[in-house]
Design a protein around this motif. Structure first.
Motif, mmCIF file in Angstrom:
data_model
loop_
_atom_site.group_PDB
_atom_site.id
_atom_site.type_symbol
_atom_site.label_atom_id
_atom_site.label_comp_id
_atom_site.label_asym_id
_atom_site.label_seq_id
_atom_site.Cartn_x
_atom_site.Cartn_y
_atom_site.Cartn_z
ATOM 1 N N ALA A 1 0.740 -1.303 -0.039
ATOM 2 C CA ALA A 1 -0.025 0.086 0.089
ATOM 3 C C ALA A 1 0.939 1.177 -0.142
ATOM 4 O O ALA A 1 1.837 1.288 0.423
ATOM 5 N N TYR A 2 0.485 2.238 -0.413
ATOM 6 C CA TYR A 2 1.082 3.460 -0.426
ATOM 7 C C TYR A 2 0.447 4.206 0.501
ATOM 8 O O TYR A 2 -0.848 4.487 0.776
ATOM 9 N N GLY A 3 1.278 4.927 1.690
ATOM 10 C CA GLY A 3 0.903 5.289 2.741
ATOM 11 C C GLY A 3 0.976 6.895 2.729
ATOM 12 O O GLY A 3 2.121 7.295 2.039
ATOM 13 N N GLN B 1 -4.435 5.627 2.827
ATOM 14 C CA GLN B 1 -3.427 4.686 2.010
ATOM 15 C C GLN B 1 -4.178 4.402 0.940
ATOM 16 O O GLN B 1 -5.401 4.567 0.567
ATOM 17 N N SER C 1 -4.115 1.508 -2.200
ATOM 18 C CA SER C 1 -3.556 0.015 -2.697
ATOM 19 C C SER C 1 -3.591 -0.243 -4.125
ATOM 20 O O SER C 1 -5.032 -0.287 -4.346
ATOM 21 N N ILE D 1 3.676 0.791 2.712
ATOM 22 C CA ILE D 1 3.201 -0.039 3.542
ATOM 23 C C ILE D 1 3.397 -1.645 3.179
ATOM 24 O O ILE D 1 2.603 -1.899 1.889
#
Length: 138
Positions: A16-18, A23, A25, A134
């Motif tokens: 995931a991109y936090g 976030q 995904s 993440i």
């Protein structure tokens, strides 16, 4: 050639991109499963959070609210912001390069499904100052 197993993805299957606001995904796209015309992601926004006004030059976006409620701002062609209250079941079309933002005004997590066409905006998100990766399963 893409393995048929790669055609099926859950948000927990991918990194995931936090961000400070939540976030994203990426579950479909060139780097995930070879999709060529679009990419898609599941976005999670905690209560009281939201992403800042931004745009995606060269890409259209579809936003579909899966759960929760909030405010969706989309600027008109003249740059005037228009904000609507949105909740689960609402679809929003963001034209190419149009500025927009989302704010979770509810008491629970907001979950959103987004589609970019053509693919690419999801990769540019990695350049934002609050980006952090993440790992899968966290």
């Amino acid at each position: 050639m893409t393995d048929v197993k790669d055609l099926f993805k859950y948000p927990q299957d991918v990194n995931a991109y936090g961000f400070d606001w939540g976030q994203l995904s990426v579950t479909l796209g060139p780097r995930v499963n070879g999709a060529k015309q679009f990419s898609a992601a599941v976005v999670t926004v905690p209560p009281g959070q939201g992403h800042a006004r931004h745009n995606h030059p060269g890409s259209e976006e579809i936003i579909y609210i899966l759960k929760g409620e909030g405010e969706q701002m989309v600027e008109d062609e003249d740059g005037t912001p228009h904000t609507e209250t949105v909740r689960a079941g609402c679809s929003i079309f963001i034209p190419d390069s149009r500025f927009h933002s989302t704010l979770n005004t509810g008491q629970t997590e907001m979950q959103i499904f987004v589609v970019y066409s053509p693919a690419g905006p999801e990769e540019l998100l990695k350049e934002l100052p609050d980006f952090h990766l993440i790992p899968t399963g966290r």
